[in-house]
Design a protein around this motif. Structure first.
Motif, PDB file in Angstrom:
ATOM      1  N   LYS A   1      74.609   7.897  -7.323  1.00 40.54           N
ATOM      2  CA  LYS A   1      74.584   6.800  -6.354  1.00 40.54           C
ATOM      3  C   LYS A   1      75.103   7.296  -5.015  1.00 40.54           C
ATOM      4  CE  LYS A   1      78.761   5.120  -8.674  1.00 40.54           C
ATOM      5  NZ  LYS A   1      79.325   3.999  -9.462  1.00 40.54           N
ATOM      6  N   LEU A   2      74.924   6.498  -4.005  1.00 39.24           N
ATOM      7  CA  LEU A   2      75.317   6.886  -2.653  1.00 39.24           C
ATOM      8  C   LEU A   2      76.826   6.845  -2.470  1.00 39.24           C
ATOM      9  CD1 LEU A   2      74.496   7.621   0.256  1.00 39.24           C
ATOM     10  CD2 LEU A   2      74.356   5.164   0.737  1.00 39.24           C
ATOM     11  N   THR A   3      77.465   5.812  -3.027  1.00 38.84           N
ATOM     12  CA  THR A   3      78.897   5.614  -2.837  1.00 38.84           C
ATOM     13  C   THR A   3      79.612   5.545  -4.179  1.00 38.84           C
ATOM     14  OG1 THR A   3      78.480   4.368  -0.804  1.00 38.84           O
ATOM     15  CG2 THR A   3      80.662   4.131  -1.801  1.00 38.84           C
ATOM     16  N   TYR A   4      80.690   6.291  -4.302  1.00 45.34           N
ATOM     17  CA  TYR A   4      81.501   6.303  -5.518  1.00 45.34           C
ATOM     18  C   TYR A   4      82.823   5.599  -5.217  1.00 45.34           C
ATOM     19  CZ  TYR A   4      78.048   9.642  -7.151  1.00 45.34           C
ATOM     20  OH  TYR A   4      76.862  10.231  -7.519  1.00 45.34           O
ATOM     21  N   SER A   5      82.984   4.412  -5.772  1.00 46.84           N
ATOM     22  CA  SER A   5      84.181   3.612  -5.509  1.00 46.84           C
ATOM     23  C   SER A   5      84.340   2.606  -6.636  1.00 46.84           C
ATOM     24  CB  SER A   5      84.068   2.892  -4.162  1.00 46.84           C
ATOM     25  OG  SER A   5      83.025   1.923  -4.210  1.00 46.84           O
ATOM     26  N   TRP A   6      85.484   1.914  -6.660  1.00 43.24           N
ATOM     27  CA  TRP A   6      85.666   0.872  -7.667  1.00 43.24           C
ATOM     28  C   TRP A   6      84.658  -0.259  -7.471  1.00 43.24           C
ATOM     29  CZ3 TRP A   6      87.716   2.185 -11.860  1.00 43.24           C
ATOM     30  CH2 TRP A   6      88.850   2.986 -11.924  1.00 43.24           C
ATOM     31  N   SER A   7      84.269  -0.511  -6.247  1.00 39.39           N
ATOM     32  CA  SER A   7      83.328  -1.613  -5.992  1.00 39.39           C
ATOM     33  C   SER A   7      81.927  -1.310  -6.493  1.00 39.39           C
ATOM     34  CB  SER A   7      83.282  -1.941  -4.497  1.00 39.39           C
ATOM     35  OG  SER A   7      82.789  -0.845  -3.757  1.00 39.39           O
ATOM     36  N   THR A   8      81.601  -0.025  -6.717  1.00 41.52           N
ATOM     37  CA  THR A   8      80.276   0.327  -7.230  1.00 41.52           C
ATOM     38  C   THR A   8      80.325   0.773  -8.691  1.00 41.52           C
ATOM     39  OG1 THR A   8      80.446   2.654  -6.537  1.00 41.52           O
ATOM     40  CG2 THR A   8      79.564   1.074  -4.925  1.00 41.52           C
TER      41      THR A   8
ATOM     42  N   GLY B   1      81.916  23.128  -5.808  1.00 42.36           N
ATOM     43  CA  GLY B   1      81.185  21.871  -5.978  1.00 42.36           C
ATOM     44  C   GLY B   1      82.025  20.644  -5.724  1.00 42.36           C
ATOM     45  N   GLY B   2      83.359  20.784  -5.850  1.00 43.68           N
ATOM     46  CA  GLY B   2      84.257  19.664  -5.596  1.00 43.68           C
ATOM     47  C   GLY B   2      83.966  18.453  -6.452  1.00 43.68           C
ATOM     48  N   TYR B   3      84.150  17.280  -5.860  1.00 40.58           N
ATOM     49  CA  TYR B   3      83.831  16.012  -6.507  1.00 40.58           C
ATOM     50  C   TYR B   3      83.554  14.997  -5.403  1.00 40.58           C
ATOM     51  CZ  TYR B   3      88.528  14.334  -5.292  1.00 40.58           C
ATOM     52  OH  TYR B   3      89.655  13.944  -4.607  1.00 40.58           O
ATOM     53  N   LYS B   4      83.051  13.822  -5.771  1.00 41.69           N
ATOM     54  CA  LYS B   4      82.708  12.827  -4.753  1.00 41.69           C
ATOM     55  C   LYS B   4      83.604  11.602  -4.853  1.00 41.69           C
ATOM     56  CE  LYS B   4      77.988  14.143  -3.666  1.00 41.69           C
ATOM     57  NZ  LYS B   4      76.581  13.698  -3.474  1.00 41.69           N
ATOM     58  N   ASP B   5      84.057  11.170  -3.680  1.00 38.87           N
ATOM     59  CA  ASP B   5      84.864   9.961  -3.538  1.00 38.87           C
ATOM     60  C   ASP B   5      84.317   9.217  -2.326  1.00 38.87           C
ATOM     61  OD1 ASP B   5      86.753   7.992  -3.500  1.00 38.87           O
ATOM     62  OD2 ASP B   5      88.449   9.290  -2.993  1.00 38.87           O
TER      63      ASP B   5
ATOM     64  N   HIS C   1      74.373  23.425  -8.226  1.00 41.27           N
ATOM     65  CA  HIS C   1      75.210  22.290  -8.569  1.00 41.27           C
ATOM     66  C   HIS C   1      74.326  21.187  -9.123  1.00 41.27           C
ATOM     67  CE1 HIS C   1      78.907  23.875  -7.011  1.00 41.27           C
ATOM     68  NE2 HIS C   1      78.342  24.186  -5.865  1.00 41.27           N
ATOM     69  N   GLY C   2      74.838  20.482 -10.104  1.00 43.09           N
ATOM     70  CA  GLY C   2      74.085  19.395 -10.698  1.00 43.09           C
ATOM     71  C   GLY C   2      74.358  18.077 -10.005  1.00 43.09           C
ATOM     72  N   GLY C   3      74.004  16.992 -10.696  1.00 40.24           N
ATOM     73  CA  GLY C   3      74.248  15.672 -10.159  1.00 40.24           C
ATOM     74  C   GLY C   3      75.705  15.285 -10.272  1.00 40.24           C
ATOM     75  N   TYR C   4      76.087  14.277  -9.507  1.00 44.96           N
ATOM     76  CA  TYR C   4      77.455  13.752  -9.536  1.00 44.96           C
ATOM     77  C   TYR C   4      77.406  12.360 -10.161  1.00 44.96           C
ATOM     78  CZ  TYR C   4      78.878  17.574  -6.489  1.00 44.96           C
ATOM     79  OH  TYR C   4      79.148  18.822  -5.973  1.00 44.96           O
ATOM     80  N   TYR C   5      78.214  12.167 -11.190  1.00 40.13           N
ATOM     81  CA  TYR C   5      78.196  10.921 -11.950  1.00 40.13           C
ATOM     82  C   TYR C   5      79.613  10.392 -12.120  1.00 40.13           C
ATOM     83  CZ  TYR C   5      73.665  12.904 -13.109  1.00 40.13           C
ATOM     84  OH  TYR C   5      72.408  13.472 -13.022  1.00 40.13           O
ATOM     85  N   ALA C   6      79.758   9.083 -12.073  1.00 40.84           N
ATOM     86  CA  ALA C   6      81.034   8.467 -12.419  1.00 40.84           C
ATOM     87  C   ALA C   6      81.199   8.527 -13.935  1.00 40.84           C
ATOM     88  CB  ALA C   6      81.071   7.025 -11.930  1.00 40.84           C
ATOM     89  N   TYR C   7      82.430   8.466 -14.402  1.00 44.34           N
ATOM     90  CA  TYR C   7      82.704   8.563 -15.841  1.00 44.34           C
ATOM     91  C   TYR C   7      82.053   7.400 -16.585  1.00 44.34           C
ATOM     92  CZ  TYR C   7      85.357   9.014 -20.203  1.00 44.34           C
ATOM     93  OH  TYR C   7      85.723   9.149 -21.524  1.00 44.34           O
ATOM     94  N   GLY C   8      81.152   7.730 -17.515  1.00 47.47           N
ATOM     95  CA  GLY C   8      80.483   6.705 -18.301  1.00 47.47           C
ATOM     96  C   GLY C   8      79.217   6.167 -17.667  1.00 47.47           C
ATOM     97  N   GLU C   9      78.875   6.634 -16.464  1.00 46.94           N
ATOM     98  CA  GLU C   9      77.642   6.194 -15.811  1.00 46.94           C
ATOM     99  C   GLU C   9      76.613   7.314 -15.867  1.00 46.94           C
ATOM    100  OE1 GLU C   9      79.491   2.880 -12.734  1.00 46.94           O
ATOM    101  OE2 GLU C   9      78.516   4.670 -11.913  1.00 46.94           O
TER     102      GLU C   9
ATOM    103  N   ARG D   1      88.121   7.005 -12.891  1.00 46.04           N
ATOM    104  CA  ARG D   1      86.810   7.005 -13.520  1.00 46.04           C
ATOM    105  C   ARG D   1      85.667   6.854 -12.531  1.00 46.04           C
ATOM    106  NH1 ARG D   1      87.939   2.568 -18.148  1.00 46.04           N
ATOM    107  NH2 ARG D   1      85.727   2.171 -17.754  1.00 46.04           N
ATOM    108  N   TYR D   2      85.901   6.273 -11.377  1.00 46.92           N
ATOM    109  CA  TYR D   2      84.805   6.040 -10.440  1.00 46.92           C
ATOM    110  C   TYR D   2      84.410   7.294  -9.664  1.00 46.92           C
ATOM    111  CZ  TYR D   2      87.801   5.998  -6.235  1.00 46.92           C
ATOM    112  OH  TYR D   2      88.646   6.349  -5.206  1.00 46.92           O
ATOM    113  N   TYR D   3      85.236   8.354  -9.681  1.00 43.56           N
ATOM    114  CA  TYR D   3      84.900   9.574  -8.959  1.00 43.56           C
ATOM    115  C   TYR D   3      83.560  10.129  -9.453  1.00 43.56           C
ATOM    116  CZ  TYR D   3      89.680  10.163  -7.076  1.00 43.56           C
ATOM    117  OH  TYR D   3      90.879  10.020  -6.416  1.00 43.56           O
ATOM    118  N   GLY D   4      82.828  10.756  -8.559  1.00 43.01           N
ATOM    119  CA  GLY D   4      81.594  11.433  -8.934  1.00 43.01           C
ATOM    120  C   GLY D   4      81.863  12.888  -9.271  1.00 43.01           C
ATOM    121  N   LYS D   5      81.565  13.273 -10.508  1.00 36.13           N
ATOM    122  CA  LYS D   5      81.776  14.650 -10.943  1.00 36.13           C
ATOM    123  C   LYS D   5      80.537  15.146 -11.688  1.00 36.13           C
ATOM    124  CE  LYS D   5      86.807  14.611 -11.275  1.00 36.13           C
ATOM    125  NZ  LYS D   5      87.085  13.243 -10.835  1.00 36.13           N
TER     126      LYS D   5
END
Length: 259
Positions: free
Chosen positions: A88-95, A192-196, A76-84, A247-251
Motif C-alpha cells: 500500500k502507499l501508506t503504512y500507519s495504524w489508520s491503514t 532495504g530498511g522498512y516503511k513507516d 528488494h521485494g514488496g513491503y507488507y504490514a504484519y498479517g497483511e 505491526r503496521y510497519y511495512g517490511k
C-alpha cells in the motif's frame, strides 16, 4: 485484444491465440514457456518462480532464493504490514487491519481468529504470542501457495548461527551472501530498511539494514507488535531481533518451504 486458451485434451496440448485482426495462431505446449498478461500502457513483467535453497542447516529448512515481490535474489521485494498480504502507499495504524488500541480485541482479526493469544492479570498483559505461518494472513502462502510460509524467528536465528557471511555486489547491488554448512549460498539485498508512513526508513543506515517480518511474535505485554529479523552487515555481525516492532510497519518477507 489477445486471448489465449489452453487445451488439455488427450490428443493435444497447447494454446490458441485469437488476435484482434480476426486471425488465430495455435502453439503446441512445447513452444510455450509462459504467458504474461499486460495492459497496453504497461511493460509486461516476467514472473519468476521461487526456488528452494538447501543450505545444509540442522533443521532441514529450505529458504526461498528471492523475497516475496522480487524477481531476482538481489532485488528488494514488496513491503507488507504484519498479517497483511498487499502493498500500500501508506503504512500507519489508520491503514492497518486494526488500530493500536484495537490490537488484541474483537476489532483485531488476528485475535478473533485465535492466532494472537495472551494472558491478563488485572490490567497487565502477559505472554502475548502470535503465529500467522500458513494462514490467510501469511503473505508467502497467499502469494506463492501452500508450499511456502513465512519463517519463524528460530529459523532466522539458525541461518545466522550456522552460515558464514560476506558482502558481495550483484548487478551493482550491495548484498550479503550466506554460505551454509554444505557450501550452498543464499543472497539477501542490503539497504532495504522498512516503511513507516510513505517513507523508507533506515535504508541508508551505516549497518546496511533490511528488515524482514517473521511469522511468530513474542510480544510479552505488547499486543500491537510483530516479530522481526534484521539482515545487516556491520563488523561481520547479524542477528534476529528479540524485540518486536509495530505491526503496521511495512517490511519484506523471505519465505521458507513448509516442513
Amino acid at each position: 485484444m489477445l486471448l489465449a486458451i489452453t487445451t488439455t485434451s488427450g490428443m493435444a496440448q497447447g494454446v490458441i491465440i485469437y488476435k484482434s485482426n480476426g486471425t488465430q495462431e495455435k502453439l503446441p505446449y512445447v513452444a510455450v514457456d509462459s504467458i504474461i498478461m499486460y495492459y497496453a500502457d504497461q511493460t509486461p513483467v516476467q514472473i519468476t518462480d521461487p526456488k528452494p535453497v538447501d543450505l545444509g542447516l540442522p533443521s532441514g529448512t529450505l529458504w526461498a532464493d528471492i523475497s516475496v515481490g522480487a524477481s531476482a535474489p538481489e532485488e528488494h521485494g514488496g513491503y507488507y504490514a504484519y498479517g497483511e498480504t498487499e502493498e500500500k502507499l501508506t503504512y500507519s495504524w489508520s491503514t492497518y487491519m486494526c488500530t493500536s488500541n484495537g490490537c488484541g480485541t474483537s476489532a483485531d482479526p488476528l485475535f478473533v481468529d485465535k492466532l494472537l493469544t495472551y494472558t491478563k492479570v488485572g490490567t497487565v498483559i502477559l505472554n502475548a504470542e502470535c503465529n500467522i505461518a500458513g494462514t490467510k494472513y501469511d503473505v508467502a502462502t497467499q502469494k506463492w501457495g501452500e508450499s511456502w510460509v513465512m519463517p519463524t524467528a528460530n529459523q532466522f536465528q539458525e541461518l545466522f548461527d550456522y552460515c558464514t557471511r560476506e558482502v558481495v555486489k550483484i548487478n551493482d547491488v550491495q548484498c550479503v551472501e550466506y554460505t551454509g554448512p554444505n557450501g550452498n549460498t543464499l543472497i539477501f539485498p542490503l539497504n532495504g530498511g522498512y516503511k513507516d508512513g510513505q517513507d523508507l526508513k533506515d535504508a541508508d543506515d551505516y549497518r546496511h539494514i533490511t528488515r524482514f517480518w517473521v511469522a511468530d511474535a513474542n510480544g510479552g505485554m505488547y499486543l500491537n507488535m510483530g516479530g522481526i529479523a534484521t539482515i545487516s552487515y556491520y563488523n561481520n555481525s547479524a542477528s534476529a531481533s528479540a524485540y518486536p516492532e509495530y505491526r503496521y510497519y511495512g517490511k519484506q518477507v523471505r519465505p521458507v518451504m513448509k516442513q
